[in-house]
Design an enzyme around this catalytic site. Structure first.
Site, short mmCIF file in Angstrom:
data_model
loop_
_atom_site.label_atom_id
_atom_site.label_comp_id
_atom_site.label_asym_id
_atom_site.label_seq_id
_atom_site.Cartn_x
_atom_site.Cartn_y
_atom_site.Cartn_z
N ILE A 56 -25.57 -38.84 30.16
CA ILE A 56 -26.57 -38.93 31.24
C ILE A 56 -27.45 -37.69 31.33
O ILE A 56 -28.40 -37.66 32.12
CB ILE A 56 -25.90 -39.18 32.61
CG1 ILE A 56 -24.87 -38.09 32.91
CG2 ILE A 56 -25.26 -40.56 32.64
CD1 ILE A 56 -24.27 -38.19 34.30
N GLY A 57 -27.14 -36.67 30.55
CA GLY A 57 -27.96 -35.47 30.62
C GLY A 57 -27.59 -34.44 29.57
O GLY A 57 -26.56 -34.56 28.91
N GLY A 112 -28.19 -30.00 28.79
CA GLY A 112 -28.76 -28.72 29.21
C GLY A 112 -28.39 -27.64 28.22
O GLY A 112 -27.83 -27.91 27.15
N ALA A 136 -26.12 -25.43 28.51
CA ALA A 136 -24.67 -25.23 28.42
C ALA A 136 -23.97 -26.33 27.63
O ALA A 136 -22.90 -26.12 27.07
CB ALA A 136 -24.08 -25.12 29.82
N GLY A 137 -24.55 -27.52 27.60
CA GLY A 137 -23.91 -28.62 26.90
C GLY A 137 -24.41 -29.97 27.38
O GLY A 137 -25.45 -30.07 28.04
N VAL A 188 -23.81 -33.76 29.38
CA VAL A 188 -23.13 -34.31 30.55
C VAL A 188 -22.99 -35.83 30.38
O VAL A 188 -23.94 -36.51 29.99
CB VAL A 188 -23.90 -34.00 31.86
CG1 VAL A 188 -23.16 -34.58 33.06
CG2 VAL A 188 -24.08 -32.51 32.02
N LYS A 207 -18.65 -32.58 31.70
CA LYS A 207 -19.54 -31.63 31.01
C LYS A 207 -18.84 -31.18 29.74
O LYS A 207 -17.73 -30.65 29.80
CB LYS A 207 -19.85 -30.43 31.91
CG LYS A 207 -20.87 -29.48 31.30
CD LYS A 207 -21.52 -28.56 32.35
CE LYS A 207 -20.54 -27.58 32.92
NZ LYS A 207 -21.22 -26.54 33.73
N ASP A 266 -26.21 -18.09 40.54
CA ASP A 266 -27.16 -18.96 39.83
C ASP A 266 -27.60 -20.10 40.75
O ASP A 266 -27.64 -21.26 40.34
CB ASP A 266 -26.51 -19.51 38.56
CG ASP A 266 -27.54 -20.06 37.57
OD1 ASP A 266 -28.72 -19.65 37.65
OD2 ASP A 266 -27.17 -20.89 36.72
#
Length: 201
Positions: free
Chosen positions: A46-47, A49, A51-52, A54, A70, A162
């Protein structure tokens, strides 16, 4: 006035948690040894970024409830950050913090399973400004809920470091929760201050 009432109620329910001692945290002590593929079925990306990736999946241990996963590459460079992230998530329990479920290590991939937030992140709402315009009331509530989550984090002697719209998630039920503790830090009696997060990455 209501905004101040919400914050005042949160402040008066202070946890008064004592600042902890410094202690080493080992990733192997935090992760589950079970097979996540047996538990987390119907995985769908579904996503993605920095970092990795999702995914959402159905959790067989929770009657097929939808959860988020994640998946991140584990390297020598990010091992400490990811260990801290999981440790802080695992030790957090608050209505304005995304709930941690479990984590797994498959080859060089770390899977972090957590509560699924069906409304996505605040950034996605802001990017639809032409058709979805937040009112002052919406903004006030988002700020209040975010601050309640931050207050809890600070009462636990932690720093998120963050806070941004990408890391404020919305639930289908209207809930507002903080996510992504990748740059977070736990203050201790031995280390009660932190430098800017960019200097420790």
């Amino acid at each position: 006035l209501e905004f101040r009432r919400v914050l005042f109620r949160s402040h008066t329910s202070s946890l008064q948690v004592e600042i902890p001692d410094e202690k080493p945290v080992n990733l192997q002590d935090l992760i589950s040894k079970d097979d996540p593929n047996a538990r987390l079925v119907n995985q769908k990306k579904i996503g993605e970024g920095a970092a990795g990736e999702v995914f959402c999946a159905n959790d067989q241990t929770q009657n097929g409830k939808v959860v988020a996963i994640k998946k991140m590459s584990l390297t020598a460079q990010n091992l400490k950050l990811l260990t801290t992230e999981i440790s802080i998530m695992k030790g957090s329990s608050h209505e304005n913090i995304v709930a941690y479920i479990d984590s797994y290590l498959l080859e060089d991939k770390l899977w972090v399973c957590m509560e699924f937030m069906g409304g996505g992140c605040l950034t996605e709402i802001l990017e639809q400004y032409e058709v979805v315009r937040m009112t002052e009331g919406h903004i006030a509530r988002l700020c209040a809920e975010t601050l309640k989550g931050l207050l809890y984090i600070h009462e636990m002697h932690r720093i998120h470091r963050d806070i941004k719209s990408d890391n404020i998630l919305l639930g289908d039920d209207g809930s507002v929760k903080l996510a992504d503790f990748g740059y977070a830090a736990q203050l201790t009696k031995q280390k009660q201050k932190r430098k800017d997060r960019k200097s420790v990455v």
